[in-house]
Design a protein around this motif. Structure first.
Motif, PDB file in Angstrom:
ATOM      1  N   UNK A  48     -35.807  21.187 -40.516  1.00  8.49           N
ATOM      2  CA  UNK A  48     -36.195  20.583 -41.802  1.00  8.49           C
ATOM      3  C   UNK A  48     -36.869  19.234 -41.600  1.00  8.49           C
ATOM      4  N   UNK A  49     -36.222  18.363 -40.828  1.00 10.62           N
ATOM      5  CA  UNK A  49     -36.763  17.013 -40.684  1.00 10.62           C
ATOM      6  C   UNK A  49     -37.894  16.942 -39.660  1.00 10.62           C
ATOM      7  N   UNK A  50     -38.005  17.972 -38.830  1.00  4.27           N
ATOM      8  CA  UNK A  50     -39.189  18.077 -37.980  1.00  4.27           C
ATOM      9  C   UNK A  50     -40.422  18.342 -38.834  1.00  4.27           C
ATOM     10  N   UNK A  51     -40.286  19.195 -39.859  1.00 12.35           N
ATOM     11  CA  UNK A  51     -41.408  19.457 -40.760  1.00 12.35           C
ATOM     12  C   UNK A  51     -41.775  18.187 -41.529  1.00 12.35           C
ATOM     13  N   UNK A  52     -40.761  17.433 -41.990  1.00 16.75           N
ATOM     14  CA  UNK A  52     -41.051  16.179 -42.694  1.00 16.75           C
ATOM     15  C   UNK A  52     -41.736  15.185 -41.755  1.00 16.75           C
ATOM     16  N   UNK A  53     -41.296  15.122 -40.514  1.00 12.86           N
ATOM     17  CA  UNK A  53     -41.921  14.266 -39.505  1.00 12.86           C
ATOM     18  C   UNK A  53     -43.395  14.630 -39.348  1.00 12.86           C
ATOM     19  N   UNK A  54     -43.677  15.923 -39.274  1.00 13.77           N
ATOM     20  CA  UNK A  54     -45.065  16.382 -39.140  1.00 13.77           C
ATOM     21  C   UNK A  54     -45.887  16.013 -40.381  1.00 13.77           C
ATOM     22  N   UNK A  60     -49.805   9.666 -42.852  1.00 13.40           N
ATOM     23  CA  UNK A  60     -49.902   8.245 -42.499  1.00 13.40           C
ATOM     24  C   UNK A  60     -50.483   7.991 -41.110  1.00 13.40           C
ATOM     25  N   UNK A  61     -50.613   9.046 -40.299  1.00 13.32           N
ATOM     26  CA  UNK A  61     -51.108   8.899 -38.937  1.00 13.32           C
ATOM     27  C   UNK A  61     -49.970   8.927 -37.945  1.00 13.32           C
ATOM     28  N   UNK A  62     -50.168   9.639 -36.841  1.00 11.63           N
ATOM     29  CA  UNK A  62     -49.105   9.818 -35.853  1.00 11.63           C
ATOM     30  C   UNK A  62     -48.590   8.500 -35.290  1.00 11.63           C
ATOM     31  N   UNK A  63     -49.444   7.484 -35.194  1.00 10.08           N
ATOM     32  CA  UNK A  63     -49.045   6.194 -34.632  1.00 10.08           C
ATOM     33  C   UNK A  63     -48.317   5.310 -35.634  1.00 10.08           C
ATOM     34  N   UNK A  64     -48.180   5.786 -36.866  1.00  6.17           N
ATOM     35  CA  UNK A  64     -47.584   4.948 -37.913  1.00  6.17           C
ATOM     36  C   UNK A  64     -46.276   5.514 -38.444  1.00  6.17           C
ATOM     37  N   UNK A  65     -45.683   6.440 -37.683  1.00  5.75           N
ATOM     38  CA  UNK A  65     -44.406   7.031 -38.098  1.00  5.75           C
ATOM     39  C   UNK A  65     -43.414   6.903 -36.944  1.00  5.75           C
ATOM     40  N   UNK A  66     -42.231   6.379 -37.239  1.00  7.08           N
ATOM     41  CA  UNK A  66     -41.166   6.238 -36.251  1.00  7.08           C
ATOM     42  C   UNK A  66     -39.976   7.077 -36.706  1.00  7.08           C
ATOM     43  N   UNK A  67     -39.552   7.976 -35.842  1.00  5.66           N
ATOM     44  CA  UNK A  67     -38.461   8.906 -36.151  1.00  5.66           C
ATOM     45  C   UNK A  67     -37.374   8.737 -35.106  1.00  5.66           C
ATOM     46  N   UNK A  68     -36.167   8.406 -35.555  1.00  5.45           N
ATOM     47  CA  UNK A  68     -35.024   8.257 -34.647  1.00  5.45           C
ATOM     48  C   UNK A  68     -33.965   9.305 -34.988  1.00  5.45           C
ATOM     49  N   UNK A  69     -33.480   9.997 -33.967  1.00  5.03           N
ATOM     50  CA  UNK A  69     -32.370  10.949 -34.126  1.00  5.03           C
ATOM     51  C   UNK A  69     -31.415  10.747 -32.960  1.00  5.03           C
ATOM     52  N   UNK A  70     -30.169  10.484 -33.252  1.00  9.19           N
ATOM     53  CA  UNK A  70     -29.231  10.053 -32.215  1.00  9.19           C
ATOM     54  C   UNK A  70     -28.504  11.205 -31.531  1.00  9.19           C
ATOM     55  N   UNK A  71     -27.878  10.886 -30.432  1.00 11.79           N
ATOM     56  CA  UNK A  71     -26.905  11.747 -29.766  1.00 11.79           C
ATOM     57  C   UNK A  71     -25.566  11.017 -29.763  1.00 11.79           C
ATOM     58  N   UNK A  72     -24.539  11.638 -30.303  1.00 10.31           N
ATOM     59  CA  UNK A  72     -23.186  11.091 -30.209  1.00 10.31           C
ATOM     60  C   UNK A  72     -22.589  11.599 -28.902  1.00 10.31           C
ATOM     61  N   UNK A  73     -22.476  10.693 -27.932  1.00 14.03           N
ATOM     62  CA  UNK A  73     -21.961  11.099 -26.621  1.00 14.03           C
ATOM     63  C   UNK A  73     -20.639  10.410 -26.293  1.00 14.03           C
ATOM     64  N   UNK A  74     -19.951   9.894 -27.309  1.00 19.39           N
ATOM     65  CA  UNK A  74     -18.571   9.427 -27.163  1.00 19.39           C
ATOM     66  C   UNK A  74     -17.816   9.918 -28.391  1.00 19.39           C
ATOM     67  N   UNK A  75     -16.852  10.829 -28.147  1.00 20.07           N
ATOM     68  CA  UNK A  75     -16.190  11.497 -29.266  1.00 20.07           C
ATOM     69  C   UNK A  75     -14.946  12.208 -28.733  1.00 20.07           C
ATOM     70  N   UNK A  76     -13.964  12.377 -29.599  1.00 22.26           N
ATOM     71  CA  UNK A  76     -12.717  13.020 -29.161  1.00 22.26           C
ATOM     72  C   UNK A  76     -12.935  14.480 -28.770  1.00 22.26           C
TER      73      UNK A  76
END
Length: 456
Positions: A48-54, A60-76
């Motif tokens: 879904x959010x990959x399509x919105x990113x595209x 707005x232009x590829x150089x004018x969009x910043x997309x951050x998606x995290x990895x949670x690598x500390x968890x019980x």
């Protein structure tokens, strides 16, 4: 310029998207906790959010969009997986992070601009927690630090539309003697020697889940940014808690302006669960021979704000449609700008289903240029036709004609034994059998085995 409209969970209405800075459109999406393979439900927000990113890059232009998606690598859950497997946490998170990237890449997802790992942002989390304590929004107790929900009653619950009292009554909150309020949530908790831990002003410990995204989004995107996305199962408590701690830590900002949430996924009309035997990972589907483009097509066939039902029938139909479209679209050169009408459809709250309807029209009219550019916009086609689509599909027309003739004869003789025999054999080979008064259609399912047709 294309006008983008998005349904903002915070206002419960569709709004015209107006970025804070059109030269730097910023989006944050909650990513996976990396302890195992991504299941099919994990993949829906990615697509879904990959399509919105595209779409944002196109407008707005590829150089004018910043997309951050995290990895949670500390968890019980990661800690438990390490304990039961005897492997190190680093081995597990490193392996599963790459699994996730590989599987999502197979679904055509672009890699975000930033993919921060929680463990790389511990200092930023500690600094944010210290600031919350100083401002009176958090308190330390027995090696823990907790956010004081009462300190921000005016804002807490606005995203999910519930009051604090309602949330206490309806939520399963952790009861602990060190909490001042049952709704207070953990920002920092102590770690024993056998668990991951970092030094902090409150002793050796590790962060709570919610503080991770607040610290990472602030570091990468600033005190205010445009879009925050995720599945609607994260709305409460995760996103509600993110808003509270971020707005209290940085009162001069207002965190995310637009909140987008995708609905959940079902399998064959039922909630996906291991107990029902309908739980599977993205890798499971790929191993069954279902191409990533087919999975993506099925996802995009349903609007992101509606529950999505994965079925073998949909997958078979998607593969058939894509084979036809690729054969047509391969006649056009890649990289053409999408039709404005298609952009307008997609810009209306990520209406992927509407764009696929446009593709059907382009295919019918044999408008190969418009078809290809639309498929590229949706991430369903790159520079080349996928290898699987180049290989010939099995021609089932002779079998369809045979079953139709048998049915016609049975209608006269009233003896349907041959029809039943053929139907049983076709279904055993993994074909879905559709019969009407005028035609027979055989559709390959996920487990289709052409070799089983040889003896018929």
């Amino acid at each position: 310029m294309t006008t983008i409209k998005l349904h903002n969970t915070k206002s419960r209405s569709k709004e015209e998207f107006q970025p804070i800075d059109p030269q730097n459109v910023r989006m944050y999406v909650c990513g996976p906790t990396v302890y195992d393979r991504a299941h099919l439900g994990n993949a829906r927000p990615v697509v879904v959010f990959d399509v919105l990113f595209r779409l944002l890059r196109e407008v707005y232009g590829a150089d004018h969009v910043t997309y951050a998606r995290n990895f949670t690598d500390v968890d019980d859950k990661i800690n438990a997986r390490a304990a039961e497997s005897g492997r190190t946490i680093a081995e597990i998170t490193g392996e599963t992070t790459q699994w996730f990237l590989d599987d999502m890449g197979a679904l055509g997802a672009l890699e975000p601009t930033h993919m921060p790992r929680a463990t790389a942002y511990i200092p930023q989390m500690v600094t944010m927690i210290e600031g919350l304590i100083e401002k009176g929004h958090a308190y330390a107790a027995e090696g823990h630090v907790l956010f004081a929900v009462d300190s921000w009653k005016e804002g807490y619950g606005k995203l999910s539309g519930r009051s604090v009292d309602d949330m206490i009554a309806g939520a399963r909150v952790e009861v602990a003697p060190y909490k001042k309020n049952p709704m207070d949530f953990v920002l920092w908790k102590p770690s024993t020697e056998d668990l991951p831990g970092w030094d902090s002003p409150w002793g050796r410990g590790r962060p709570g889940w919610h503080i991770e995204c607040s610290a990472m989004s602030h570091d990468l995107l600033g005190e205010s940014f445009d879009i925050h996305g995720g599945g609607n199962d994260l709305m409460f408590p995760h996103h509600e808690n993110e808003i509270a701690q971020s707005c209290c830590a940085n009162p001069q900002g207002d965190f995310a302006h637009y909140w987008l949430h995708n609905e959940m996924l079902q399998v064959e009309g039922k909630k996906m669960s291991k107990s029902l035997g309908n739980f599977f990972t993205v890798r499971d589907l790929l191993k069954q021979g279902i191409p990533g483009e087919v999975v993506r097509f099925v996802f995009l066939s349903t609007h992101y704000r509606k529950p999505m039902d994965w079925t073998e029938k949909k997958a078979a139909e998607a593969e058939k449609t894509l084979r036809k479209w690729y054969a047509q679209a391969s006649q056009a050169k890649p990289g053409r700008k999408p039709e404005q009408s298609v952009l307008d459809v997609l810009a209306d709250d990520i209406n992927t289903h509407g764009v696929l309807a446009e593709c059907h029209q382009y295919s019918h009219a044999d408008d190969v240029v418009a078809l290809r550019s639309s498929l590229e916009l949706l991430g369903l086609m790159g520079d080349d036709v996928p290898d699987w689509a180049r290989s010939p599909s099995v021609d089932l027309s002779a079998h369809e004609a045979r079953l139709f003739a048998a049915r016609q004869a049975a209608m006269e003789s009233k003896d349907f034994s041959e029809v039943d025999r053929l139907k049983t054999a076709y279904m055993a080979a993994g074909l879905e059998v559709r019969m009407s008064k005028t035609a027979v259609e055989l559709l390959p399912g996920a487990g289709f085995d052409a070799a089983k047709l040889e003896d018929l």
